[in-house]
Design a protein around this motif. Structure first.
Motif, PDB file in Angstrom:
ATOM      1  N   GLY A 174       0.843  -1.284   0.116  1.00 44.54           N
ATOM      2  CA  GLY A 174       0.099   0.098  -0.070  1.00 44.54           C
ATOM      3  C   GLY A 174       0.942   1.284   0.200  1.00 44.54           C
ATOM      4  N   ARG A 175       1.771   1.050   0.807  1.00 48.01           N
ATOM      5  CA  ARG A 175       2.601   2.248   0.839  1.00 48.01           C
ATOM      6  C   ARG A 175       3.388   2.556  -0.339  1.00 48.01           C
ATOM      7  NH1 ARG A 175       8.379   2.355   3.404  1.00 48.01           N
ATOM      8  NH2 ARG A 175       8.876   4.559   3.359  1.00 48.01           N
ATOM      9  N   ALA A 176       3.939   1.493  -1.090  1.00 45.49           N
ATOM     10  CA  ALA A 176       4.481   1.658  -2.449  1.00 45.49           C
ATOM     11  C   ALA A 176       3.315   2.255  -3.501  1.00 45.49           C
ATOM     12  CB  ALA A 176       5.134   0.294  -2.917  1.00 45.49           C
ATOM     13  N   LEU A 177       2.369   1.901  -3.509  1.00 40.82           N
ATOM     14  CA  LEU A 177       1.522   2.525  -4.568  1.00 40.82           C
ATOM     15  C   LEU A 177       1.202   3.984  -4.233  1.00 40.82           C
ATOM     16  CD1 LEU A 177      -1.089  -0.396  -4.705  1.00 40.82           C
ATOM     17  CD2 LEU A 177       0.476   0.405  -6.467  1.00 40.82           C
ATOM     18  N   SER A 178       0.902   4.285  -2.791  1.00 42.47           N
ATOM     19  CA  SER A 178       0.558   5.534  -2.268  1.00 42.47           C
ATOM     20  C   SER A 178       1.660   6.453  -2.838  1.00 42.47           C
ATOM     21  CB  SER A 178       0.281   5.620  -0.924  1.00 42.47           C
ATOM     22  OG  SER A 178      -0.666   4.908  -0.580  1.00 42.47           O
ATOM     23  N   LEU A 179       2.938   6.105  -2.434  1.00 44.58           N
ATOM     24  CA  LEU A 179       4.074   6.823  -2.773  1.00 44.58           C
ATOM     25  C   LEU A 179       4.198   7.239  -4.275  1.00 44.58           C
ATOM     26  CD1 LEU A 179       7.052   5.447  -0.760  1.00 44.58           C
ATOM     27  CD2 LEU A 179       6.086   7.615  -0.520  1.00 44.58           C
ATOM     28  N   GLY A 180       3.800   6.295  -4.995  1.00 45.73           N
ATOM     29  CA  GLY A 180       3.920   6.450  -6.557  1.00 45.73           C
ATOM     30  C   GLY A 180       2.885   7.471  -6.914  1.00 45.73           C
ATOM     31  N   VAL A 181       1.752   7.136  -6.334  1.00 45.84           N
ATOM     32  CA  VAL A 181       0.496   8.158  -6.761  1.00 45.84           C
ATOM     33  C   VAL A 181       0.875   9.398  -6.435  1.00 45.84           C
ATOM     34  CG1 VAL A 181      -1.765   8.577  -6.280  1.00 45.84           C
ATOM     35  CG2 VAL A 181      -1.125   6.133  -6.922  1.00 45.84           C
ATOM     36  N   ARG A 238      -1.476   4.639   4.336  1.00 44.87           N
ATOM     37  CA  ARG A 238      -1.651   5.747   5.311  1.00 44.87           C
ATOM     38  C   ARG A 238      -1.739   6.612   4.203  1.00 44.87           C
ATOM     39  NH1 ARG A 238       3.296   4.209   7.884  1.00 44.87           N
ATOM     40  NH2 ARG A 238       3.516   3.136   5.583  1.00 44.87           N
ATOM     41  N   THR A 239      -2.935   7.207   3.745  1.00 46.61           N
ATOM     42  CA  THR A 239      -2.727   8.178   2.480  1.00 46.61           C
ATOM     43  C   THR A 239      -2.097   9.317   2.908  1.00 46.61           C
ATOM     44  OG1 THR A 239      -4.992   7.334   1.964  1.00 46.61           O
ATOM     45  CG2 THR A 239      -4.243   9.201   0.806  1.00 46.61           C
ATOM     46  N   TRP A 240      -2.424   9.829   4.130  1.00 53.43           N
ATOM     47  CA  TRP A 240      -1.865  11.284   4.578  1.00 53.43           C
ATOM     48  C   TRP A 240      -0.522  11.308   4.790  1.00 53.43           C
ATOM     49  CZ3 TRP A 240      -4.857  14.152   1.509  1.00 53.43           C
ATOM     50  CH2 TRP A 240      -6.049  13.970   1.464  1.00 53.43           C
ATOM     51  N   SER A 241      -0.274  10.189   5.833  1.00 54.33           N
ATOM     52  CA  SER A 241       1.331   9.925   5.969  1.00 54.33           C
ATOM     53  C   SER A 241       2.299  10.008   4.862  1.00 54.33           C
ATOM     54  CB  SER A 241       1.225   9.059   7.221  1.00 54.33           C
ATOM     55  OG  SER A 241       0.940   7.948   6.618  1.00 54.33           O
ATOM     56  N   VAL A 242       1.719   9.331   3.779  1.00 56.20           N
ATOM     57  CA  VAL A 242       2.365   9.128   2.606  1.00 56.20           C
ATOM     58  C   VAL A 242       2.572  10.337   1.918  1.00 56.20           C
ATOM     59  CG1 VAL A 242       2.761   7.848   0.655  1.00 56.20           C
ATOM     60  CG2 VAL A 242       1.982   6.513   2.587  1.00 56.20           C
ATOM     61  N   MET A 243       1.469  10.891   1.917  1.00 52.61           N
ATOM     62  CA  MET A 243       1.724  12.478   1.165  1.00 52.61           C
ATOM     63  C   MET A 243       2.840  13.229   1.893  1.00 52.61           C
ATOM     64  SD  MET A 243      -1.217  15.470   0.614  1.00 52.61           S
ATOM     65  CE  MET A 243      -0.952  16.290   2.185  1.00 52.61           C
ATOM     66  N   GLU A 259       5.207  12.282   3.508  1.00 54.32           N
ATOM     67  CA  GLU A 259       6.563  11.385   3.371  1.00 54.32           C
ATOM     68  C   GLU A 259       7.120  12.042   1.984  1.00 54.32           C
ATOM     69  OE1 GLU A 259       8.149   7.204   3.448  1.00 54.32           O
ATOM     70  OE2 GLU A 259       6.159   6.955   3.857  1.00 54.32           O
ATOM     71  N   VAL A 260       6.084  12.116   0.769  1.00 56.50           N
ATOM     72  CA  VAL A 260       6.501  12.664  -0.415  1.00 56.50           C
ATOM     73  C   VAL A 260       6.963  13.955  -0.228  1.00 56.50           C
ATOM     74  CG1 VAL A 260       5.982  13.139  -2.557  1.00 56.50           C
ATOM     75  CG2 VAL A 260       5.235  11.015  -1.663  1.00 56.50           C
ATOM     76  N   LEU A 261       6.282  14.831   0.413  1.00 52.54           N
ATOM     77  CA  LEU A 261       6.721  16.268   0.409  1.00 52.54           C
ATOM     78  C   LEU A 261       7.751  16.621   1.466  1.00 52.54           C
ATOM     79  CD1 LEU A 261       3.070  17.912   0.858  1.00 52.54           C
ATOM     80  CD2 LEU A 261       4.499  17.864  -1.005  1.00 52.54           C
ATOM     81  N   MET A 262       8.121  15.598   2.235  1.00 55.06           N
ATOM     82  CA  MET A 262       9.448  15.709   3.031  1.00 55.06           C
ATOM     83  C   MET A 262      10.543  15.404   2.272  1.00 55.06           C
ATOM     84  SD  MET A 262       8.960  14.394   6.882  1.00 55.06           S
ATOM     85  CE  MET A 262       8.588  12.686   6.284  1.00 55.06           C
ATOM     86  N   ARG A 263      10.503  15.137   0.734  1.00 57.00           N
ATOM     87  CA  ARG A 263      11.508  15.144   0.084  1.00 57.00           C
ATOM     88  C   ARG A 263      11.664  16.169  -1.144  1.00 57.00           C
ATOM     89  NH1 ARG A 263      10.492  10.362   2.092  1.00 57.00           N
ATOM     90  NH2 ARG A 263      11.897   8.709   2.550  1.00 57.00           N
ATOM     91  N   PRO A 264      11.326  17.263  -0.763  1.00 58.33           N
ATOM     92  CA  PRO A 264      11.198  18.347  -1.884  1.00 58.33           C
ATOM     93  C   PRO A 264      12.267  18.204  -2.947  1.00 58.33           C
ATOM     94  CG  PRO A 264      11.933  19.258   0.292  1.00 58.33           C
ATOM     95  CD  PRO A 264      11.632  17.913   0.538  1.00 58.33           C
ATOM     96  N   VAL A 265      13.720  18.256  -2.405  1.00 55.90           N
ATOM     97  CA  VAL A 265      14.565  18.399  -3.448  1.00 55.90           C
ATOM     98  C   VAL A 265      14.622  17.298  -4.358  1.00 55.90           C
ATOM     99  CG1 VAL A 265      17.237  18.031  -3.635  1.00 55.90           C
ATOM    100  CG2 VAL A 265      16.162  19.311  -1.644  1.00 55.90           C
ATOM    101  N   ASN A 266      14.356  15.901  -3.902  1.00 57.08           N
ATOM    102  CA  ASN A 266      14.298  14.754  -4.684  1.00 57.08           C
ATOM    103  C   ASN A 266      13.140  14.969  -5.862  1.00 57.08           C
ATOM    104  OD1 ASN A 266      14.000  12.281  -5.897  1.00 57.08           O
ATOM    105  ND2 ASN A 266      13.726  11.206  -3.866  1.00 57.08           N
ATOM    106  N   LEU A 267      11.795  15.351  -5.090  1.00 51.31           N
ATOM    107  CA  LEU A 267      10.714  15.569  -6.050  1.00 51.31           C
ATOM    108  C   LEU A 267      11.029  16.568  -7.031  1.00 51.31           C
ATOM    109  CD1 LEU A 267       7.791  14.542  -5.926  1.00 51.31           C
ATOM    110  CD2 LEU A 267       7.239  16.406  -4.506  1.00 51.31           C
ATOM    111  N   ILE A 268      11.293  17.715  -6.716  1.00 52.29           N
ATOM    112  CA  ILE A 268      11.654  18.756  -7.565  1.00 52.29           C
ATOM    113  C   ILE A 268      12.665  18.562  -8.672  1.00 52.29           C
ATOM    114  CG2 ILE A 268      12.304  21.269  -7.961  1.00 52.29           C
ATOM    115  CD1 ILE A 268      10.876  21.869  -5.373  1.00 52.29           C
TER     116      ILE A 268
END
Lengths: 503, 116
Positions: A104-111, A240-245, A247-256
């Motif tokens: 679930g975490r893998a899918l949510s992270l990807g989405v 856990r949808t919101w905690s994964v969100m 998690e994604v936002l805590m990696r802004p450098v990677n994301l951007i």
């Protein structure tokens, strides 16, 4: 302003939104099935848009496009098979993460990563389209070749623990790419006199054969477990949808960074999602403090790959809107859709049809929101797939792969090639050869060769590769990348001997 | 040429490297090791044999029947030997052979092989 409101009113009408929702669902499902690709989904949507208004038609196709780039991660995470070529790097970390009990975490992270990637690329599209497009068009075959050389050095980070096997796999990939017809002159080569090989090995057939069939075959290795009805993922499924969100936002450098890589590569006509996700993954690995964890199920890997491939959606639109040049096959079909409605696509598109262009920007943003909503809501349904026992999944997915390979070119000989490549892929996998470099070789080989030959045909001067600034920059980056890889290997060997000495 | 040449060199190097590293007694055990490996991974052989036959038959008897045969054989071989599993296998085979063929032909206008 009027143009924006006009475009917005067309996109935000109820029928359009409804059809975009259907398009997003169709795109996600099409990409999730190995063998079916985003391109095929868009091609199938094209005739359905003939009866719609131009902006409506484009919005629906854009939502299929956005959904498609995300859907590939579903089979990547749950089955270990990239659903589309642009999800290859997602498999590296999403699949181990699911097998470690966190599908679930893998899918949510990807989405979430896909969502933010698309949004960032839409923002870049709106702000920087004309200058980026003019820059992209000034790149000649020299720069493309150097880019591919740089991309090939990514092999160094994909080899896992055996450099020799990784290099062999990559070279096998390049050799596979040389079979068939010469990309520039069309002369047949390496076809051994067999008509089967005369047209070469289509890339999709190789991808499905190498990744899908070998993965499916290795699922049945444990015959005892299969016969007792083992499932794909044998653990609790919880996301856990919101905690994964967060998690994604805590990696802004990677994301951007991954999104910008995706936009850049998407903006280059001819390069697309399949390259972007690998480059983004590789860059994330190099900038991370724990590069050795990549490939074992680390969140950064999934985020990087998915943000990168989703950002190519916006990136591909940049040359299309600014100059009328499609950034990839899908953009070419979008262009065809516009032309069918009598809209001439070219540098004047934003001047003559401002409402259309603003509508497209809005459609991209709305599509990404829809994709996010659809995925989050139906995540439980997708995770049900993981509860299907392996004995049912393997044959059914095999059939889907076969159908997908056939539907690509309508050739039965492609199926023979699929079986042969699948056998080769399983053999390599069983012998512990990394498969990713092989696929990389097959993707990049033709592009590298075409551009090298085009560059030399234009001007028979090898020094141009070094005197043209961007080409030089890319080649230097390639050398640095190889140097970094060698340095890491030396460092880890020294670390290992230090441990041995101290124990 | 560069590509093929370097591949050949690497392959020769790797063959020589592995040959020097195999312990002497392993040669004697080779035959029995292969048989053991084959027995352990027999389902993989079944899957591949099925796939090759499936792909070979499809142009002859068409997509629908070849898929049905392939799925029934493979699903029943792999499934646990219970009645529910068997019924589900037949049902799935029917859905994915006739059903997919219908879906592709009617909805997508993509025609799967019909056989002669």
């Amino acid at each position: 302003m009027d143009a924006f409101l006009l475009g917005a009113s067309q996109v935000l009408s109820l029928t359009t939104l409804l059809m975009m929702l259907l398009g997003a669902i169709a795109g996600i499902i099409a990409a999730a099935i190995p063998g079916f690709t985003v391109t095929m989904a868009i091609v199938l949507t094209l005739p359905l848009t003939f009866t719609m208004d131009p902006l409506q038609g484009i919005s629906v196709m854009l939502s299929v496009y956005v959904g498609g780039y995300t859907g590939g991660l579903i089979s990547a995470a749950l089955l270990g098979i990239p659903g589309t070529p642009s999800s290859v790097a997602t498999t590296f970390d999403a699949f181990p993460m699911s097998r470690n009990g966190e599908p679930g975490r893998a899918l949510s992270l990807g989405v979430w990563a896909s969502f933010f990637g698309t949004i960032i690329s839409t923002a870049v599209l709106i702000v920087a389209a004309p200058p980026l497009a003019i820059f992209a068009v000034r790149l000649g075959p020299w720069e493309y070749f150097s880019l591919i050389v740089f991309a090939l050095t990514i092999v160094a980070s994909l080899v896992g623990h055996s450099l020799q096997r990784g290099l062999i796999a990559a070279l096998i990939g390049l050799v596979i790419a040389t079979i068939g017809t010469d990309p520039i002159m069309g002369r047949p080569r390496f076809d051994m006199g067999l008509e089967l090989l005369a047209a070469g090995l289509p890339f999709l057939v190789v991808l499905i054969g190498i990744f899908a069939i070998s993965q499916l075959a290795s699922e049945v290795e444990d015959s005892g477990a299969i016969k007792t009805g083992e499932r794909l993922v044998t653990s609790e499924i919880d996301f856990r949808t919101w905690s994964v969100m967060r998690e994604v936002l805590m990696r802004p450098v990677n994301l951007i960074r991954s999104s910008l890589i995706g936009v850049g590569i998407g903006a280059l006509p001819g390069a697309g999602g399949s390259i972007a996700n690998l480059v983004a993954y590789d860059q994330a690995r190099r900038s991370s403090k724990t590069p050795e964890k990549f490939g074992t199920g680390i969140a950064d890997g999934v985020v990087a790959s998915e943000a990168g491939n989703s950002a190519t959606a916006g990136g591909g639109l940049i040359p299309l809107i600014a100059l009328g040049i499609p950034g990839s096959a899908v953009d070419a079909i979008l262009m065809a859709s516009l032309m069918v409605h009598g809209i001439s696509v070219g540098p004047r598109l934003i001047l003559d049809n401002a409402d259309l262009v603003y509508g497209m920007f809005l459609a991209m943003a709305v599509s990404s929101l829809m994709m996010l909503a659809v995925c989050l809501v139906s995540m439980r349904v997708f995770l049900r797939v993981a509860e299907v026992p392996k004995w049912a999944v393997v044959p059914l997915v095999l059939v889907c792969c076969v159908v997908g390979s056939f539907a690509l070119n309508n050739r039965v000989t492609d199926l023979y090639l699929l079986a042969a490549v699948g056998l080769l892929g399983y053999a390599l996998k069983a012998l512990d050869y990394p498969l990713a470099p092989l696929v990389l070789g097959v993707i990049l080989g033709p592009i590298a060769e075409t551009n090298l030959r085009r560059a030399l045909m234009t001007d028979n001067d090898w020094t141009l590769f070094l005197t043209r600034p961007i080409s030089l920059l890319l080649l230097v980056a390639a050398v640095l990348s190889v140097g970094w890889a060698i340095w890491t290997v030396i460092k880890s060997r020294k670390h290992a001997t230090n441990l041995k000495d101290s124990s | 040429m560069l590509v093929h040449g370097s591949l050949i060199l690497l392959l020769i190097g790797s063959i020589i490297g592995s040959l020097t590293r195999i312990p002497a007694k392993a040669y004697g055990q080779f035959a029995s090791d292969v048989v053991a490996w084959g027995k352990a991974k027999r389902l993989v052989f079944v899957v591949f044999a099925g796939l090759v036959l499936y792909v070979a038959i499809m142009p002859v008897i068409g997509y629908t029947f070849s898929t049905f045969l392939f799925l029934v054989t493979l699903l029943v071989t792999l499934a646990p030997k219970t009645r529910t599993a068997f019924l589900m296998a037949v049902a799935l085979a029917l859905i994915f052979s006739f059903g997919l063929n219908w879906l592709f032909a009617e909805v997508f206008n993509v025609f799967l092989p019909r056989g002669n």
